[in-house]
Design an enzyme around this catalytic site. Structure first.
Site, PDB file in Angstrom:
ATOM      1  N   HIS A   1       4.965 -14.846 -11.360  1.00 42.32           N
ATOM      2  CA  HIS A   1       5.179 -13.403 -11.254  1.00 42.32           C
ATOM      3  C   HIS A   1       5.112 -12.963  -9.796  1.00 42.32           C
ATOM      4  CE1 HIS A   1       0.858 -14.056 -11.993  1.00 42.32           C
ATOM      5  NE2 HIS A   1       0.639 -12.986 -11.245  1.00 42.32           N
TER       6      HIS A   1
ATOM      7  N   ASP B   1      -1.189 -17.746 -11.477  1.00 41.93           N
ATOM      8  CA  ASP B   1      -2.553 -17.462 -11.042  1.00 41.93           C
ATOM      9  C   ASP B   1      -3.404 -18.732 -10.956  1.00 41.93           C
ATOM     10  OD1 ASP B   1      -2.085 -14.705 -10.863  1.00 41.93           O
ATOM     11  OD2 ASP B   1      -2.466 -14.439 -13.019  1.00 41.93           O
TER      12      ASP B   1
ATOM     13  N   ARG C   1      -7.169  -6.157 -13.911  1.00 39.44           N
ATOM     14  CA  ARG C   1      -6.717  -7.448 -14.476  1.00 39.44           C
ATOM     15  C   ARG C   1      -7.887  -8.228 -15.037  1.00 39.44           C
ATOM     16  NH1 ARG C   1      -4.236 -12.100 -10.836  1.00 39.44           N
ATOM     17  NH2 ARG C   1      -6.080 -13.276 -11.496  1.00 39.44           N
TER      18      ARG C   1
ATOM     19  N   HIS D   1       4.094 -16.485  -7.700  1.00 30.81           N
ATOM     20  CA  HIS D   1       2.957 -17.377  -7.965  1.00 30.81           C
ATOM     21  C   HIS D   1       2.608 -17.402  -9.449  1.00 30.81           C
ATOM     22  CE1 HIS D   1       1.080 -13.430  -7.832  1.00 30.81           C
ATOM     23  NE2 HIS D   1       0.027 -13.928  -8.460  1.00 30.81           N
TER      24      HIS D   1
HETATM   25  C1  SIN Z   1      -1.115 -10.212  -9.837  1.00 29.02           C
HETATM   26  O1  SIN Z   1      -0.486 -11.036  -9.192  1.00 29.02           O
HETATM   27  O2  SIN Z   1      -1.996 -10.522 -10.621  1.00 29.02           O
HETATM   28  C2  SIN Z   1      -0.785  -8.738  -9.676  1.00 29.02           C
HETATM   29  C3  SIN Z   1       0.541  -8.380 -10.247  1.00 29.02           C
HETATM   30  C4  SIN Z   1       0.838  -6.914 -10.075  1.00 29.02           C
HETATM   31  O3  SIN Z   1      -0.046  -6.138  -9.699  1.00 29.02           O
HETATM   32  O4  SIN Z   1       1.998  -6.545 -10.323  1.00 29.02           O
END
Ligand code: SIN
Length: 286
Positions: free
Chosen positions: A262, A105, A277, A103
């Site tokens: 990612h 974000d 995050r 995805h």
């Molecule tokens: C996310 O998708 O923001 C998390 C990525 C992760 O924790 O590796």
């Protein structure tokens, strides 16, 4: 420390570089800030090891790139509402993994985030890596006919599958022990974005679709859209468009959400992984 001490080391052919020679906890000079921004435009995702950052320090790093995007649906830290705790407890086992589907974000927003800063507070002893793909390289490798076709197309995005009124997280068994996701009818809204996006800094074109939030193409029903979307996803996640980052406590990643996807790998059942995050506000895709 001057910007000349900063060095970048690519970790794969398509994208991703480790950056050394900088302590992000210190106030950064203008040349240092500019070097970090340039590294992100060049490599699309950049990584820093052995950082020691307070929540305020983390917010300051995100501020290098712009304002903060406050993440909806995911309960944030009580003390810092602009930071989300991404935590998978040992007891979560293999049942729960935030970010474990390819995805970008929050593409359900009119102005999806420009990027994110992810900081590792506790890494498992093995596993829990994050994969990234370069959506500009994926676009460039398509045939000219496919590129021209996609160039004029619009996709509909929504948070429905994850966070909507009937989404994945409405089932309490899907919730993690320490994270709380709050789905709602707000998640059911549709948002239009171009399928091919031009990066505002580099003017490169890249695919701007992803398997969580893209629902279908505008003017095409799901049964026509989905086979084309599936082809594009399989194409985009080819290994040669990827890089992979193995986390260590104190490591930090910054990714450009406008030209990457990612995926968080769920291969550390029985161990704890804890990340913070901060998400950076973005503009309207064009
Ligand atoms: C996310 O998708 O923001 C998390 C990525 C992760 O924790 O590796």
């Amino acid at each position: 420390m001057r910007a000349e001490t900063i060095a970048t080391y690519p970790i794969a052919g398509a994208l991703g570089a480790e950056v050394s020679g900088i302590d992000l906890a210190r106030p950064l000079s203008n040349p240092e800030t500019e070097a970090i921004r340039q590294a992100l435009w060049n490599h699309k995702v950049i990584f820093f090891r052995s950082q020691s950052l307070s929540p305020k320090g983390l917010l300051r790093v995100a501020g290098i790139f712009g304002g903060i995007y406050r993440v909806p649906f995911v309960r944030a830290r009580d003390d810092f509402p602009d930071i989300i705790d991404i935590v998978k407890e040992a007891e979560d086992d293999n049942k729960y993994n935030f970010g474990g589907v390819w995805h970008s974000d929050a593409t359900f927003e009119a102005c999806p985030p420009m990027g994110s800063v992810l900081y590792c507070l506790e890494s498992p002893p093995h596993g829990g890596d994050t994969l990234f793909v370069n959506m500009e390289a994926a676009y460039a490798a398509l045939s000219d006919v496919m590129k021209t076709t996609l160039d004029g197309m619009v996709a509909l995005h929504s948070a429905e599958r994850n966070y909507g009124s009937g989404g994945y997280f409405t089932d309490d068994k899907k919730q993690g022990v320490s994270m709380s996701i709050e789905p709602s009818a707000e998640g059911d809204k549709l948002m239009e974005h171009p399928v091919v996006r031009t990066h505002p800094e580099t003017c490169n074109k890249g695919l701007f679709i992803n398997p969580i939030y893209t629902m279908r193409f505008k003017g095409m029903p799901t049964q026509e859209s989905q086979p084309i979307l599936n082809f594009l996803y399989n194409h985009a996640v080819r290994p040669e468009f990827q890089c992979r980052f193995g986390w260590t406590t104190g490591a930090l990643a910054i990714w450009d959400n406008r030209c990457t996807m990612h995926f968080s790998i769920n291969d550390y059942a029985g161990y704890r992984r804890h990340m913070n995050r901060v998400t950076i506000a973005g503009d309207r895709p064009r």
